[in-house]
Write an enzyme that holds these catalytic residues in place. Sequence first.
Site, mmCIF file in Angstrom:
data_model
loop_
_atom_site.group_PDB
_atom_site.id
_atom_site.type_symbol
_atom_site.label_atom_id
_atom_site.label_comp_id
_atom_site.label_asym_id
_atom_site.label_seq_id
_atom_site.Cartn_x
_atom_site.Cartn_y
_atom_site.Cartn_z
ATOM 1 N N HIS A 135 48.898 -60.601 42.889
ATOM 2 C CA HIS A 135 50.131 -60.100 42.281
ATOM 3 C C HIS A 135 50.933 -59.283 43.289
ATOM 4 O O HIS A 135 50.423 -58.917 44.342
ATOM 5 C CB HIS A 135 49.849 -59.282 41.008
ATOM 6 C CG HIS A 135 49.094 -58.017 41.241
ATOM 7 N ND1 HIS A 135 47.734 -57.986 41.466
ATOM 8 C CD2 HIS A 135 49.512 -56.735 41.275
ATOM 9 C CE1 HIS A 135 47.350 -56.723 41.622
ATOM 10 N NE2 HIS A 135 48.406 -55.953 41.514
ATOM 11 N N HIS B 222 53.684 -55.933 43.643
ATOM 12 C CA HIS B 222 54.342 -54.743 43.085
ATOM 13 C C HIS B 222 55.550 -54.437 43.958
ATOM 14 O O HIS B 222 55.447 -54.427 45.184
ATOM 15 C CB HIS B 222 53.424 -53.518 43.146
ATOM 16 C CG HIS B 222 52.384 -53.475 42.096
ATOM 17 N ND1 HIS B 222 52.597 -52.919 40.858
ATOM 18 C CD2 HIS B 222 51.110 -53.911 42.093
ATOM 19 C CE1 HIS B 222 51.490 -53.005 40.142
ATOM 20 N NE2 HIS B 222 50.573 -53.618 40.871
ATOM 21 N N TYR C 146 51.369 -45.090 43.151
ATOM 22 C CA TYR C 146 50.531 -46.122 42.537
ATOM 23 C C TYR C 146 50.706 -47.464 43.251
ATOM 24 O O TYR C 146 49.737 -48.138 43.584
ATOM 25 C CB TYR C 146 50.883 -46.262 41.053
ATOM 26 C CG TYR C 146 50.264 -47.461 40.381
ATOM 27 C CD1 TYR C 146 48.928 -47.456 40.023
ATOM 28 C CD2 TYR C 146 51.002 -48.606 40.120
ATOM 29 C CE1 TYR C 146 48.349 -48.559 39.415
ATOM 30 C CE2 TYR C 146 50.445 -49.715 39.521
ATOM 31 C CZ TYR C 146 49.112 -49.678 39.162
ATOM 32 O OH TYR C 146 48.544 -50.774 38.581
ATOM 33 N N GLN D 207 47.702 -49.269 45.455
ATOM 34 C CA GLN D 207 47.154 -50.198 44.472
ATOM 35 C C GLN D 207 45.881 -50.865 44.965
ATOM 36 O O GLN D 207 44.907 -50.952 44.247
ATOM 37 C CB GLN D 207 48.201 -51.269 44.142
ATOM 38 C CG GLN D 207 47.701 -52.390 43.267
ATOM 39 C CD GLN D 207 47.525 -51.982 41.835
ATOM 40 O OE1 GLN D 207 48.320 -51.242 41.333
ATOM 41 N NE2 GLN D 207 46.496 -52.460 41.190
#
Length: 145
Positions: A61, A63, A125, A129
Amino acid sequence: MGDYRSSSHVYWRCKYHIVWTPKYRFKILKGNLGKELYRSIYILCNMKGCEALELNVQIDHVHLVVIIPPKLSVSTLMGVLKGRSAIRLFNKFPHVRKKQWGNSFWARGYFVDTVGVNEEIIRRYVRHQDKQDQEHEAQLSLQMM
């Protein structure tokens, strides 16, 4: 007004946290493919007048914390990011086209949230991650023993 930007008739601060995944959440965003994706996202954001504040490409994924001007919608930016990056990756890494079914690289949707007073927490964050994921996996493997 330090955190705000201005255009001809508007002062604005539009920051978003966006997360999206490859189709079937395949774990393929690593190595040179991940580096190329990272570079592509920065280039495409700049082309659209956006500023990528934080970007973290994980193996399954992505971010992104980004500033998007009010004249551009989030969905338009995501269409460009997902569409153009998929074309670039398919052209540069032809073997990926065989693995991805249906000739599409990205999963259909994405997550988006506005960044407000918690901006520093969200940016931290996104930045860390991968470290959190590794710690979580290590804890799970210890519990399995």
